[in-house]
Design an enzyme around this catalytic site. Structure first.
Site: not given
Length: 265
Positions: A158, A162
C-alpha cells in the site's frame, strides 16, 4: 426512493471518492458528512469539497446531529475507535451502517457484532468486487491444497500513508487461510535463522509511494506454485462497492453482513 447517506471521514481519500460516486448515482442522496473535530472547517460540506450540489449540506464532528435525516451511515473515518462509536450511535437509532474502516481488534469486532442485534451492520475490510472474489478463490484453493504439502503466504503493498499494517484485506485473507488450512500460527514478517515451520502462514506488508492496494496469496509447493493476485489501480473500486453496499443494506433486518451478502458470493 433514494437512499439518504452520511459519510464519516468525508474529507479523507476514500470519503471524497465515495461522495463523488454517490453524487453520480440517482438512487443515492448525500445528506451530510462527519469528520474529526480538528478537520472540520467552519464551512459546509459543499464548500469543503468544492461541490455546488452539496452547498448547504452539513459537515460536523457529531454524527448524532445527522442521524435523524439519514438511512445509512458509510463509515470510512480510518479510526477504529471512532468507527466503533459511530456504529454504536447509529444502531441505537435503528439506522443501518456500512463500515470500511480497518484495523479493529477482535474485541472491537465483537462489539460491532453485538450492535448488529439492533440494526443492520455491514463490515468489510475491502468492498471491491475483485477483492471479494479473491477471498472466495483463496478459500477454494486452500480447500483443494490442504494436506497436499503446499505452504501459504500473503503479501500486500500500500501507499506510504496507510496507517495499519498488515492491511485489513490481508488479515481477512489470513483468517480465511487459517480457518481453511487449520493453521493458526500467523507470522508477520520474517527474520532470524530458523527454517519455516509447517503450521505457519506468513503475512508481509510493504509500504511506499502511491500504491492503491496490491494483495497476493501464494500457495508454494514443490516444483510448482500458485499465485492469486488482485491489484487496485483506483480507489473508485472500493468507493463504488461502498455505495452499492449502502443501497443494498437499506431496509434489511438487523444482523451482521459482509460484502459476500451484497455480491451473492
Amino acid at each position: 426512493m433514494s437512499v439518504r447517506v452520511v459519510v464519516c471521514g468525508a474529507l479523507g481519500r476514500m470519503g471524497r471518492r465515495i461522495i463523488e460516486l454517490a453524487l453520480q448515482d440517482k438512487d443515492v442522496e448525500v445528506v451530510g458528512g462527519v469528520e474529526h473535530p480538528d478537520c472540520v472547517p467552519s464551512i459546509d460540506l459543499g464548500e469543503a469539497l468544492g461541490k455546488e450540489e452539496l452547498k448547504g449540506k452539513p459537515l460536523t464532528s457529531r454524527l448524532e446531529e445527522l442521524l435523524p435525516y439519514t438511512d445509512v451511515v458509510i463509515e470510512f473515518s480510518g479510526n477504529p475507535t471512532a468507527a466503533v462509536g459511530h456504529a454504536e450511535l447509529t444502531t441505537l437509532e435503528k439506522k443501518a451502517i456500512v463500515i470500511g474502516t480497518t484495523g479493529f481488534t477482535k474485541q472491537e469486532i465483537e462489539q460491532i457484532k453485538e450492535f448488529s442485534k439492533n440494526a443492520p451492520v455491514l463490515l468489510s475490510p475491502n468492498m471491491s468486487l475483485g477483492v471479494n472474489l479473491l477471498f472466495k478463490l483463496a478459500e477454494i484453493a486452500a480447500k483443494v491444497l490442504k494436506d497436499k504439502n503446499f505452504d501459504a503466504e500473503i503479501m500486500e503493498i500500500h501507499h506510504r500513508f496507510k496507517k495499519d499494517a498488515p492491511s485489513g484485506t490481508a488479515m481477512k485473507l489470513a483468517e480465511i487461510l487459517s480457518e481453511t488450512l487449520e493453521k493458526k500460527n500467523l507470522v508477520f514478517g520474517r527474520k532470524g535463522e530458523a527454517p519455516r515451520k509447517e503450521d505457519e502462514i506468513g503475512v508481509m506488508a510493504l509500504r511506499g509511494g502511491d500504491v492503491v492496494g496490491d494483495h497476493t496469496v501464494y500457495f508454494l509447493g514443490f516444483g510448482e506454485r500458485i499465485e492469486l493476485t488482485h491489484r487496485a489501480t483506483s480507489r473508485d473500486t472500493f468507493a463504488k462497492g461502498a455505495v452499492e453496499a449502502a443501497k443494498w443494506i437499506k431496509g434489511k433486518e438487523p444482523g451482521f453482513y459482509t460484502m459476500f451478502d451484497v455480491l451473492g458470493l
